[in-house]
Design a protein around this motif. Structure first.
Motif, short mmCIF file in Angstrom:
data_model
loop_
_atom_site.label_atom_id
_atom_site.label_comp_id
_atom_site.label_asym_id
_atom_site.label_seq_id
_atom_site.Cartn_x
_atom_site.Cartn_y
_atom_site.Cartn_z
N PHE A 44 10.65 7.40 85.76
CA PHE A 44 12.08 7.70 85.65
C PHE A 44 12.67 8.14 86.98
CE2 PHE A 44 15.45 10.89 84.33
CZ PHE A 44 16.42 9.93 84.15
N ASP A 68 4.51 4.09 82.09
CA ASP A 68 5.55 4.51 81.16
C ASP A 68 6.93 4.12 81.69
OD1 ASP A 68 6.27 6.47 78.80
OD2 ASP A 68 7.64 6.96 80.42
N SER A 173 9.56 9.98 70.49
CA SER A 173 9.66 10.86 71.65
C SER A 173 10.77 11.87 71.39
CB SER A 173 9.99 10.02 72.89
OG SER A 173 10.17 10.85 74.01
N ASN A 174 10.53 13.09 71.81
CA ASN A 174 11.51 14.17 71.63
C ASN A 174 11.77 14.48 70.16
OD1 ASN A 174 12.20 14.59 74.49
ND2 ASN A 174 12.98 12.50 74.35
N GLN A 195 5.99 11.72 72.42
CA GLN A 195 6.10 12.02 73.86
C GLN A 195 7.14 13.13 74.02
OE1 GLN A 195 7.98 9.88 77.67
NE2 GLN A 195 6.26 8.69 76.87
N SER A 222 7.39 14.96 82.16
CA SER A 222 7.71 15.98 83.19
C SER A 222 6.55 16.95 83.34
CB SER A 222 9.00 16.74 82.85
OG SER A 222 10.07 15.85 82.71
N PHE A 224 4.86 18.22 85.66
CA PHE A 224 4.88 19.25 86.70
C PHE A 224 5.95 20.31 86.44
CE2 PHE A 224 3.30 15.55 89.35
CZ PHE A 224 1.98 15.93 89.24
N LYS A 273 5.22 11.19 87.43
CA LYS A 273 5.94 10.13 88.16
C LYS A 273 5.79 10.35 89.66
CE LYS A 273 9.46 9.02 90.84
NZ LYS A 273 9.94 9.81 92.02
N SER A 274 5.47 9.30 90.37
CA SER A 274 5.56 9.35 91.82
C SER A 274 5.77 7.93 92.33
CB SER A 274 4.30 9.95 92.46
OG SER A 274 4.48 10.02 93.87
N ARG A 279 0.63 10.49 96.76
CA ARG A 279 0.73 11.35 95.57
C ARG A 279 0.32 10.59 94.30
NH1 ARG A 279 4.95 13.51 98.77
NH2 ARG A 279 6.62 12.29 97.85
N ASN A 283 -2.59 12.15 92.01
CA ASN A 283 -2.36 12.54 90.62
C ASN A 283 -3.39 11.97 89.64
OD1 ASN A 283 -0.16 13.96 91.52
ND2 ASN A 283 1.35 12.41 90.93
N1 LIG Z 1 10.68 10.60 76.80
C1 LIG Z 1 11.56 11.25 77.53
O1 LIG Z 1 12.63 11.67 77.07
C2 LIG Z 1 11.24 11.49 78.99
C3 LIG Z 1 12.02 12.41 79.72
C4 LIG Z 1 11.67 12.62 81.06
C5 LIG Z 1 10.61 11.94 81.65
N2 LIG Z 1 9.90 11.02 80.90
C6 LIG Z 1 8.77 10.25 81.50
O2 LIG Z 1 7.87 11.16 82.09
C7 LIG Z 1 7.70 10.85 83.47
C8 LIG Z 1 7.37 12.08 84.29
O3 LIG Z 1 8.39 13.04 84.20
P1 LIG Z 1 9.38 13.39 85.41
O4 LIG Z 1 9.55 12.18 86.26
O5 LIG Z 1 10.58 14.00 84.82
O6 LIG Z 1 8.64 14.56 86.19
P2 LIG Z 1 7.24 14.83 86.90
O7 LIG Z 1 6.35 13.65 86.80
O8 LIG Z 1 6.77 16.12 86.38
O9 LIG Z 1 7.68 15.08 88.40
C9 LIG Z 1 8.11 14.05 89.24
C10 LIG Z 1 8.45 14.66 90.59
O10 LIG Z 1 7.28 15.23 91.17
C11 LIG Z 1 7.05 14.69 92.47
N3 LIG Z 1 5.59 14.58 92.60
C12 LIG Z 1 4.76 13.67 92.00
N4 LIG Z 1 3.48 13.92 92.29
C13 LIG Z 1 3.47 14.99 93.11
C14 LIG Z 1 2.44 15.72 93.77
N5 LIG Z 1 1.14 15.38 93.63
N6 LIG Z 1 2.79 16.77 94.57
C15 LIG Z 1 4.09 17.13 94.72
N7 LIG Z 1 5.11 16.47 94.12
C16 LIG Z 1 4.81 15.42 93.33
C17 LIG Z 1 7.76 13.35 92.46
O11 LIG Z 1 8.18 12.97 93.75
P3 LIG Z 1 7.63 11.62 94.48
O12 LIG Z 1 7.97 10.45 93.60
O13 LIG Z 1 8.37 11.60 95.77
O14 LIG Z 1 6.14 11.82 94.65
C18 LIG Z 1 8.97 13.65 91.58
O15 LIG Z 1 9.99 14.29 92.34
C19 LIG Z 1 9.06 10.20 83.83
O16 LIG Z 1 9.02 9.56 85.09
C20 LIG Z 1 9.24 9.31 82.62
O17 LIG Z 1 8.42 8.16 82.72
C21 LIG Z 1 10.19 10.83 79.59
#
Ligand SMILES: NC(=O)c1ccc[n+]([C@@H]2O[C@H](COP(=O)([O-])OP(=O)(O)OC[C@H]3O[C@@H](n4cnc5c(N)ncnc54)[C@H](OP(=O)(O)O)[C@@H]3O)[C@@H](O)[C@H]2O)c1
Length: 310
Positions: A44, A68, A173-174, A195, A222, A224, A273-274, A279, A283
């Motif tokens: 995302f 995803d 999800s949610n 999810q 999310s 992290f 997500k990255s 990274r 991960n």
């Molecule tokens: N079902 C739903 O409603 C829903 C809602 C939200 C998210 N999602 C899914 O869940 C996935 C993950 O959630 P998210 O994207 O919100 O958050 P996340 O994966 O917790 O965090 C992503 C952030 O962390 C950074 N990052 C990644 N690996 C890192 C590391 N090893 N060290 C430091 N920073 C790091 C990324 O930057 P860089 O890319 O620059 O590394 C990005 O800014 C989404 O991408 C999506 O596919 C689903």
């Protein structure tokens, strides 16, 4: 001697290929018998759609087999290109990958589900997805106004998608447990996955236990949480907490790897997500250590029941 060297070389190639095909994350069995890799790549980010083709390539190279996405993210075409690249280059076969996408809120009518999935499949360039999720229990019209659609009705469309073979597994999800129970009461199919947002600041023990009791695998989005800085700022957790640093030092891992391991050790499936190749690799490099129950407690002690997404 030459023959021996050739045999050794051939064996090395075969084992590299089989390791590449298997991927780095062990799989978990879903309630319909299918298997999901226990860590996936999140995708995302509206401002990073163009980066997703390369991110899929980097992720598969690093050992990911689970990606995803969602109709909402607007990146299914780019993700599809990434998938086509890795298959065309012979790195993996389609059946080695686990691809999830999601039904958006404005397509909750029973007869809207299969056409919406067909549209996602066309964008992804796939004949089926491994997992199709109802993105959220909230239904809207095309303008985004909330409307009333029974989740049990939407679920009938999801079942149809599974029957047609367009989605190997289906889930939500949610969803809260009442919404899940409404589905279970009105269907022969228990969702395979829920999810939901889970991270050290929002640990959701009760929600997870309710899902596990019903045989539902929990994917942690999310993962992290507030340990990474987020658009909108605020709420960033202190990454220099000595208790966390001690755990990271003990295993020679980063704080982010410890957080992912915390989720894996709770039997959750994180989808970090990255789009950064280092990274992305970092991960998934979390399958060579395990936290003790005490360390799981330390990471979980950051809980504040605080969500990023409403
Ligand atoms: N079902 C739903 O409603 C829903 C809602 C939200 C998210 N999602 C899914 O869940 C996935 C993950 O959630 P998210 O994207 O919100 O958050 P996340 O994966 O917790 O965090 C992503 C952030 O962390 C950074 N990052 C990644 N690996 C890192 C590391 N090893 N060290 C430091 N920073 C790091 C990324 O930057 P860089 O890319 O620059 O590394 C990005 O800014 C989404 O991408 C999506 O596919 C689903």
């Amino acid at each position: 001697m030459k023959l021996l060297l050739a045999t050794v070389a051939a064996f090395a190639v075969i084992s590299t290929i089989s390791a590449a095909v298997r991927g780095k994350a062990p799989t978990k069995q879903l309630n319909d018998g299918n298997h999901i890799p226990s860590l996936g790549l999140g995708s995302f980010g509206f401002d990073e759609i163009r980066k997703m083709r390369q991110a899929v390539w980097d992720a598969v190279q690093a050992g990911y087999r689970h990606i995803d996405t969602a109709a909402l993210y607007g990146n299914e075409v780019e993700i599809g290109k990434g998938i086509a690249d890795v298959i065309k280059q012979g790195i993996v076969k389609r059946e080695d990958l686990f691809i999830t996408t999601k039904l958006w809120n404005d397509k909750h009518g029973r007869n809207q589900v299969v056409p919406a999935l067909r549209e996602s499949l066309q964008k992804l360039g796939l004949e089926y997805v491994d997992l199709y999720l109802i993105h959220s229990p909230e239904a809207t019209d095309a303008q985004g106004n909330t409307i009333k659609v029974d989740v049990a009705e939407t679920w009938q469309g999801m079942e149809e998608a599974k029957r047609l073979g367009l989605a190997r597994s289906i889930g939500v999800s949610n969803f809260n447990i009442e919404q899940i129970d409404r589905i279970i009461k009105n269907s022969n199919f228990v969702p395979s996955v829920n999810q939901i947002e889970i991270h050290p600041s929002n640990t959701k023990e009760k929600e997870v236990a309710d899902c596990f009791e019903r045989g539902i695998v929990v994917v942690a989005y999310s993962p992290f949480g507030f340990f990474v800085s987020r658009a909108g700022g605020g709420n960033v957790v202190n990454r220099n907490d000595p208790k966390l640093l001690n755990i990271a030092r003990k295993y020679n891992k980063s704080i982010n790897q410890v957080i992912l391991r915390y989720e894996l050790d709770r039997d959750l499936i994180p989808i970090p997500k990255s789009t950064n190749p280092q990274r992305i690799a970092e991960n998934i490099n979390v399958f060579d250590f395990q936290l003790t129950p005490e360390e799981i407690g330390i990471v979980g002690s950051f809980n504040q029941n605080k969500s990023i997404f409403d």
